[in-house]
Design a protein around this motif. Structure first.
Motif, PDB file in Angstrom:
ATOM      1  N   ALA A   1      59.272  25.749  21.805  1.00  0.00           N
ATOM      2  CA  ALA A   1      59.012  26.511  23.030  1.00  0.00           C
ATOM      3  C   ALA A   1      57.780  25.962  23.746  1.00  0.00           C
ATOM      4  CB  ALA A   1      58.840  27.992  22.710  1.00  0.00           C
ATOM      5  N   ALA A   2      56.731  25.669  23.009  1.00  0.00           N
ATOM      6  CA  ALA A   2      55.504  25.145  23.630  1.00  0.00           C
ATOM      7  C   ALA A   2      55.757  23.773  24.249  1.00  0.00           C
ATOM      8  CB  ALA A   2      54.393  25.062  22.594  1.00  0.00           C
ATOM      9  N   ASN A   3      56.464  22.912  23.544  1.00  0.00           N
ATOM     10  CA  ASN A   3      56.744  21.573  24.055  1.00  0.00           C
ATOM     11  C   ASN A   3      57.719  21.578  25.225  1.00  0.00           C
ATOM     12  OD1 ASN A   3      55.039  20.137  22.346  1.00  0.00           O
ATOM     13  ND2 ASN A   3      56.580  20.012  20.736  1.00  0.00           N
ATOM     14  N   ARG A   4      58.490  22.634  25.352  1.00  0.00           N
ATOM     15  CA  ARG A   4      59.420  22.754  26.488  1.00  0.00           C
ATOM     16  C   ARG A   4      58.743  23.319  27.723  1.00  0.00           C
ATOM     17  NH1 ARG A   4      62.211  22.011  29.103  1.00  0.00           N
ATOM     18  NH2 ARG A   4      63.979  23.370  29.282  1.00  0.00           N
ATOM     19  N   GLY A   5      57.460  23.684  27.623  1.00  0.00           N
ATOM     20  CA  GLY A   5      56.736  24.093  28.812  1.00  0.00           C
ATOM     21  C   GLY A   5      56.442  25.571  28.942  1.00  0.00           C
ATOM     22  N   VAL A   6      56.694  26.344  27.903  1.00  0.00           N
ATOM     23  CA  VAL A   6      56.351  27.766  27.956  1.00  0.00           C
ATOM     24  C   VAL A   6      54.829  27.878  27.909  1.00  0.00           C
ATOM     25  CG1 VAL A   6      56.511  29.986  26.751  1.00  0.00           C
ATOM     26  CG2 VAL A   6      58.509  28.489  26.866  1.00  0.00           C
ATOM     27  N   PRO A   7      54.228  28.585  28.876  1.00  0.00           N
ATOM     28  CA  PRO A   7      52.766  28.724  28.869  1.00  0.00           C
ATOM     29  C   PRO A   7      52.277  29.429  27.609  1.00  0.00           C
ATOM     30  CG  PRO A   7      53.709  29.549  30.927  1.00  0.00           C
ATOM     31  CD  PRO A   7      54.852  29.256  30.009  1.00  0.00           C
ATOM     32  N   SER A   8      51.071  29.089  27.172  1.00  0.00           N
ATOM     33  CA  SER A   8      50.495  29.664  25.945  1.00  0.00           C
ATOM     34  C   SER A   8      50.523  31.179  25.962  1.00  0.00           C
ATOM     35  CB  SER A   8      49.051  29.223  25.750  1.00  0.00           C
ATOM     36  OG  SER A   8      48.891  27.876  25.962  1.00  0.00           O
ATOM     37  N   ALA A   9      50.229  31.767  27.115  1.00  0.00           N
ATOM     38  CA  ALA A   9      50.164  33.225  27.217  1.00  0.00           C
ATOM     39  C   ALA A   9      51.525  33.882  26.992  1.00  0.00           C
ATOM     40  CB  ALA A   9      49.621  33.630  28.584  1.00  0.00           C
ATOM     41  N   ALA A  10      52.605  33.130  27.159  1.00  0.00           N
ATOM     42  CA  ALA A  10      53.944  33.699  27.023  1.00  0.00           C
ATOM     43  C   ALA A  10      54.645  33.300  25.729  1.00  0.00           C
ATOM     44  CB  ALA A  10      54.798  33.284  28.216  1.00  0.00           C
ATOM     45  N   LEU A  11      54.010  32.467  24.916  1.00  0.00           N
ATOM     46  CA  LEU A  11      54.671  32.000  23.696  1.00  0.00           C
ATOM     47  C   LEU A  11      55.040  33.140  22.760  1.00  0.00           C
ATOM     48  CD1 LEU A  11      52.822  28.675  22.882  1.00  0.00           C
ATOM     49  CD2 LEU A  11      55.264  28.967  23.266  1.00  0.00           C
ATOM     50  N   ASP A  12      54.144  34.098  22.575  1.00  0.00           N
ATOM     51  CA  ASP A  12      54.459  35.232  21.699  1.00  0.00           C
ATOM     52  C   ASP A  12      55.720  35.946  22.163  1.00  0.00           C
ATOM     53  OD1 ASP A  12      52.372  34.945  19.890  1.00  0.00           O
ATOM     54  OD2 ASP A  12      51.015  36.230  21.035  1.00  0.00           O
TER      55      ASP A  12
END
Length: 182
Positions: free
Chosen positions: A23-34
């Protein structure tokens, strides 16, 4: 004798890091990863009983993660940048000033490279070359043929190799300049 399916806890513990990284590598912002990871595991929990036996669990979880990430990015207006020609990587100055190059971490450099790939190339590269899924598993997770996957990987690897060559050249010149200083 039929193999008993893993418990949800085992699925969660066994795949959490993978889902987070993908998810992080696909561009999901840190604030939305959870939020995105929670949504993935909610779907995993709800659908784990209906997983096709022919799919490896990691392949299925990758497919669920891909679907959730795409939905999140679409609903939040994130669009993948158009892919650049490999030659464009040599003329643009993505690396920044030479003195800043040494401060970049491997993760930051990887993010720069992944940003140069199309969404399809990025997914293929992450699943095959970073996460180590087999071609057939990655093709199943992405819902494409192996031929399509191979083409995407070829393009993604060309971007990676071009950027890596530029990085090596820039580091070489930084080191060379350092030796020639009075």
């Amino acid at each position: 004798m039929a193999e008993t399916p893993p418990t949800f806890r085992a699925l969660y513990e066994g795949h959490f890091d993978f889902v987070w990284r993908f998810a992080a590598n696909r561009g999901v912002p840190s604030a939305a990863l959870d939020e995105v990871v929670r949504e993935v595991f909610l779907i995993v929990y709800q659908q784990q009983a209906s997983v096709e036996a022919r799919l490896a669990l990691k392949t299925w979880v990758a497919g669920v993660t891909r679907s959730v990430v795409r939905s999140y990015l679409r609903s939040h207006g994130h669009q993948s940048p158009p892919p650049l020609a490999v030659e464009a990587l040599y003329t643009a100055d993505e690396l920044g000033a030479p003195e800043l190059l040494e401060r970049k971490t491997a993760g930051e450099l990887l993010d720069l490279i992944l940003d140069k790939m199309s969404a399809a190339q990025r997914e293929a590269f992450i699943l095959c070359d970073i996460e180590g899924l087999a071609l057939i598993e990655t093709a199943q997770a992405l819902g494409v043929t192996e031929t399509t996957l191979r083409a995407r990987l070829h393009q993604a690897r060309a971007v990676f190799n071009a950027f890596s060559a530029r990085l090596r050249a820039q580091r070489f010149w930084i080191a060379r300049q350092g030796r020639n200083l009075p």
